[in-house]
Design a protein around this motif. Sequence first.
Motif, PDB file in Angstrom:
ATOM      1  N   SER A   8      12.259  19.190  88.634  1.00 32.43           N
ATOM      2  CA  SER A   8      12.985  20.302  89.249  1.00 32.43           C
ATOM      3  C   SER A   8      13.541  19.922  90.619  1.00 32.43           C
ATOM      4  CB  SER A   8      12.066  21.522  89.386  1.00 32.43           C
ATOM      5  OG  SER A   8      10.977  21.225  90.250  1.00 32.43           O
ATOM      6  N   ILE A  10      15.747  18.966  93.607  1.00 34.79           N
ATOM      7  CA  ILE A  10      17.157  19.197  93.916  1.00 34.79           C
ATOM      8  C   ILE A  10      17.474  18.421  95.186  1.00 34.79           C
ATOM      9  CG2 ILE A  10      18.926  20.907  94.443  1.00 34.79           C
ATOM     10  CD1 ILE A  10      17.117  23.002  93.086  1.00 34.79           C
ATOM     11  N   ASP A 119      20.517  18.005  89.659  1.00 31.76           N
ATOM     12  CA  ASP A 119      20.668  19.219  90.462  1.00 31.76           C
ATOM     13  C   ASP A 119      20.904  18.877  91.925  1.00 31.76           C
ATOM     14  OD1 ASP A 119      20.226  20.638  88.156  1.00 31.76           O
ATOM     15  OD2 ASP A 119      18.079  20.886  88.530  1.00 31.76           O
ATOM     16  N   ASN A 146      24.877  19.192  88.570  1.00 29.12           N
ATOM     17  CA  ASN A 146      24.680  20.632  88.396  1.00 29.12           C
ATOM     18  C   ASN A 146      24.531  21.240  89.790  1.00 29.12           C
ATOM     19  OD1 ASN A 146      24.060  23.204  87.452  1.00 29.12           O
ATOM     20  ND2 ASN A 146      21.879  22.717  87.262  1.00 29.12           N
ATOM     21  N   LYS A 148      23.629  23.665  92.428  1.00 32.36           N
ATOM     22  CA  LYS A 148      22.754  24.821  92.557  1.00 32.36           C
ATOM     23  C   LYS A 148      23.186  25.738  93.696  1.00 32.36           C
ATOM     24  CE  LYS A 148      19.604  25.046  90.257  1.00 32.36           C
ATOM     25  NZ  LYS A 148      19.425  25.523  88.869  1.00 32.36           N
ATOM     26  N   ARG A 149      23.784  25.152  94.740  1.00 30.16           N
ATOM     27  CA  ARG A 149      24.184  25.965  95.880  1.00 30.16           C
ATOM     28  C   ARG A 149      25.137  25.187  96.784  1.00 30.16           C
ATOM     29  NH1 ARG A 149      21.038  29.773  98.446  1.00 30.16           N
ATOM     30  NH2 ARG A 149      20.437  30.262  96.321  1.00 30.16           N
ATOM     31  N   ILE A 351      14.980  26.063  96.895  1.00 32.82           N
ATOM     32  CA  ILE A 351      15.451  26.593  95.604  1.00 32.82           C
ATOM     33  C   ILE A 351      14.525  26.126  94.480  1.00 32.82           C
ATOM     34  CG2 ILE A 351      17.323  26.514  93.915  1.00 32.82           C
ATOM     35  CD1 ILE A 351      19.279  26.295  96.280  1.00 32.82           C
TER      36      ILE A 351
END
Length: 571
Positions: A8, A10, A119, A146, A148-149, A351
């Motif tokens: 996970s 990022i 991510d 990807n 995320k923000r 996140i």
Amino acid sequence: MNTTKSKSMIVGIDLGTTNSLVAFVEEGSPKVIPNALGKNITPSVVGLNDDGEVIVGEAARQRLTTHPDKTIATFKRYMGTDRRIGLGRKQYRAEELSALVLKSLKADAESYLGQKVDDVVISVPAYFNDAQRKATTAAAKIAGLNLKRLINEPTAAAIAYGLHSGIDDSTFMVFDLGGGTFDISILELFDEVMQVHACAGDNHLGGEDFTKLLLHHFLDKSGLTFKKLDQESQALLLRLAENAKAVLSSGENATMQFEKKGKHHEWVVTIAEFEKIVEPLLVKLREPIVRALRDADLKASELDCIVMVGGACRMPMIRKNVGKLLSKLPLGNIDYDQTVALGAAVQGGLIAQDQSLNEVVLTDVMPYSLGVGVVNPNARFEGDLLFSPILERNSPVPVSKVEPFFPSHEKQKTVNLGIYQGESRYATDNVKIGLVSMPVTPGPTDENQLDVRFTFDLNGILEVQVQKGDDVKRLIVEGNPGVLSKQEVQASLEKLSELKMHPREKLENVVVLNRAVRLYSQNIGERRDFLADIISFFETELATQDLEKIADARQRVEEALDEIDDDPLGL
């Protein structure tokens, strides 16, 4: 490094005009990931080598002066526009070139972390508009990331500063002057809440502008015309100006020398002259600072501290100017280059719910007002519209607001709403970022009420929705040349997939060889002959494909080049 990390994870990326970085969080602390050369900073430069392979970073930067037709820099300034930039025989958009930089950073992160990286949080200038943010989003998608923000650069810097300082209950200003953009943000840190109160900026002001003013002054003194010079001379002059700017950041004077058609041009510029030359740019720094303070309802004396980030802040005149404007010296313990990337990494960790991080609640604001153009009853000419704001600048995000609008006359069959960004009373003085249309039935205007909703999300992306009675339609903002459609993003993916990326593990050899070739082009006489021998020797060793011999030869060549290349920027 080869370590096992959570899937996970990022990573955070600072995608800069001049340089870019990637960082991650390890055991509660953000760290910058080194590239293939062991450097934390990757120049935002893309090029093609002689075999047509894509090279990114330092290897490409070394070819800016020797192969200007096959090398591109500072393309971030064209994000969100439909401008095409030539690289070799093909034309590329800024999103596509940025995607190549992102792919290089992704490869560095995967190599360092020993796992796949998908991510990402990417920082953008706070004053980036809707089209520029969507362009950054598209670049990430093209790079296979990807997103995320998106996080505003000053906000990222503030997160890193807050984590580093350990100071709570403070109000501070982040002054971010990078290579191509300028941002100001005023934030408050309290009870593990990072609240942005106001931001302002200028997307067309950065370190590159200081370089260009220095260059044009040298051209004027030398009687040269930039547009009449060949591409290689233009690129060399830009690098000479950048070098002089760097020297003036730590010295009292710098010398610019240039040979053309047997004529020697030389200028010794002092720090006092430089400050006088760039005074118009220093003046431009004031307005965003004043606007941000006014919007935050603060006086300069109420700021606890000033945090400066961005490579252009290395110029002493910037620190002096900011200190004079705010009657307060900026902090001196902040890393100008790495802070934004570190903050983006922390945001990524938050996140991903990284347990090693203390929870920080972040609230941000929108940097500009958004609204529509409406009929001006006192119009001087057709199309002379007034600006009707729906979302005002520095509103906390995410934010959603609806306003009613009506047709201008009873016979109207379609209502065309121009979407504008800016602060002027007159729509035409603001930036038009799109157009939405809604058919209406001719009749009394009060029976054709349109409720127009603007929604501005955490990534700074605008959505427009129109409701007429029970009929609700979400409309795509059209007419913006800077926004790629899904089909165009897919086409870019296919286009870049055909490009061959130079092997990452061989990049350090390319950098050394390109550096030698660049020095050869910049020298004459015995030095040039010596460099020719060095290049031939290294090419011969590379042809053996013996890794030990190549590594030994590379070290010997680098040592020889260091003796010749006394330029502080390696130009």
